[in-house]
Design an enzyme around this catalytic site. Structure first.
Site, short mmCIF file in Angstrom:
data_model
loop_
_atom_site.label_atom_id
_atom_site.label_comp_id
_atom_site.label_asym_id
_atom_site.label_seq_id
_atom_site.Cartn_x
_atom_site.Cartn_y
_atom_site.Cartn_z
N HIS A 151 0.82 -1.22 0.00
CA HIS A 151 0.00 0.00 0.00
C HIS A 151 0.85 1.26 0.00
O HIS A 151 1.96 1.28 0.51
CB HIS A 151 -0.89 0.02 1.25
CG HIS A 151 -1.81 -1.14 1.36
ND1 HIS A 151 -2.35 -1.55 2.55
CD2 HIS A 151 -2.28 -2.01 0.42
CE1 HIS A 151 -3.12 -2.62 2.34
NE2 HIS A 151 -3.10 -2.92 1.04
N ASP A 205 -6.81 -6.34 -1.54
CA ASP A 205 -5.38 -6.43 -1.87
C ASP A 205 -5.13 -7.38 -3.05
O ASP A 205 -4.17 -7.20 -3.79
CB ASP A 205 -4.58 -6.87 -0.65
CG ASP A 205 -4.41 -5.75 0.37
OD1 ASP A 205 -4.85 -4.60 0.05
OD2 ASP A 205 -3.91 -5.98 1.47
C1 LIG Z 1 -4.70 2.49 6.95
C2 LIG Z 1 -5.97 2.95 7.61
C3 LIG Z 1 -7.15 2.24 7.50
N1 LIG Z 1 -8.29 2.69 8.13
C4 LIG Z 1 -9.50 1.88 8.02
C5 LIG Z 1 -9.93 1.60 6.60
C6 LIG Z 1 -10.53 0.22 6.68
O1 LIG Z 1 -11.92 0.33 6.99
C7 LIG Z 1 -9.81 -0.44 7.86
C8 LIG Z 1 -8.75 -1.43 7.43
O2 LIG Z 1 -7.95 -0.77 6.49
P1 LIG Z 1 -6.95 -1.61 5.58
O3 LIG Z 1 -7.59 -2.87 5.14
O4 LIG Z 1 -6.44 -0.64 4.52
O5 LIG Z 1 -5.78 -1.93 6.61
P2 LIG Z 1 -4.33 -2.52 6.22
O6 LIG Z 1 -4.45 -3.52 5.12
O7 LIG Z 1 -3.66 -2.88 7.48
O8 LIG Z 1 -3.62 -1.22 5.60
C9 LIG Z 1 -2.31 -0.86 5.96
O9 LIG Z 1 -1.48 -1.85 5.44
C10 LIG Z 1 -0.17 -1.53 5.07
C11 LIG Z 1 0.75 -2.49 5.77
C12 LIG Z 1 0.26 -0.14 5.22
O10 LIG Z 1 1.46 0.15 5.19
C13 LIG Z 1 -0.73 0.93 5.33
O11 LIG Z 1 -0.43 1.73 6.45
C14 LIG Z 1 -2.12 0.53 5.41
O12 LIG Z 1 -2.63 0.60 4.10
O13 LIG Z 1 -9.21 0.63 8.59
C15 LIG Z 1 -8.32 3.85 8.87
O14 LIG Z 1 -9.37 4.24 9.42
N2 LIG Z 1 -7.16 4.59 8.98
C16 LIG Z 1 -5.97 4.18 8.38
O15 LIG Z 1 -4.95 4.87 8.52
#
Ligand SMILES: Cc1cn([C@H]2C[C@H](O)[C@@H](COP(=O)(O)OP(=O)(O)O[C@H]3O[C@H](C)C(=O)[C@H](O)[C@H]3O)O2)c(=O)[nH]c1=O
Length: 181
Positions: free
Chosen positions: A62, A170
């Protein structure tokens, strides 16, 4: 604090000084003055994130686009992950290259991932708590990413696809050569 450089300029490994006694351990997980001195410029983190994942979960790759790009200081509080950062800085001599680092509660290692990188990790332990600082706020509309197994990046995740636990989002990420930052 020990600083280790990687093959990608500005992508730095940090090993904090840990104090161990009969009670357990203590270390400063972040100290702005020390961090900025070692990085060579001031980084103002504004948001801390934490995620919990099971073994074989892969989150990433990401990034956030444009003015919402984020630098990250990432570490593992519990468990162990293979952490990967891909250089997407168009003017960089290591454009398209990646670094991979084992981050764990054991080694207490941190990776500084500057703006202009894609980031992701694979959980190696039964569970992992991943904690990181960002120098820009989350901005859903500027989210971008690259499919984790893009042959153009040739990242060795050391896991078979059938074992992976990865979000549908993803799995639908684009290839490296199609992204626009
Ligand atoms: C990143 C983020 C997400 N969210 C919410 C959005 C979704 O409803 C939920 C899960 O998000 P996501 O599936 O994007 O989470 P990850 O897959 O852990 O995302 C992260 O994964 C990789 C390792 C990264 O480096 C990034 O920081 C980030 O994209 O949290 C938020 O409310 N705030 C945030 O800063």
């Amino acid at each position: 604090m020990i600083i280790k450089h990687t093959k990608i300029k500005d992508c730095i490994i940090i090993e904090p000084k840990t104090f161990i006694d009969k009670r357990g351990y203590f270390f400063e997980s972040y100290n702005k003055q020390l961090f900025d001195l070692n990085i060579g410029y001031s980084v103002d983190f504004v948001q801390d994130n934490e995620s919990y994942s099971s073994k074989n979960v892969l989150r990433g790759l990401h990034f956030q686009k444009g003015e919402h790009a984020q630098a990250k200081l990432v570490r593992v509080v519990k468990g162990e992950v293979l952490d990967v950062a891909v250089d997407l800085r168009a003017s960089s001599e290591t454009y398209g290259a990646y670094v991979s680092v084992i981050l764990s509660e054991e080694n207490k290692r941190q990776l500084f991932v500057p703006r202009g990188f894609a980031h992701g990790f694979l959980v190696l332990s039964d569970t992992a708590i991943f904690s990181y600082k960002c120098d820009n706020y989350y901005n859903k509309n500027s989210e971008g990413g690259i499919i984790y197994n893009d042959p153009a990046l040739n990242i060795d995740w050391e896991i078979s696809e059938k074992e992976l636990i990865i979000s549908e989002k993803d799995l639908e990420l684009p290839k490296f050569n199609t992204i626009v930052l």
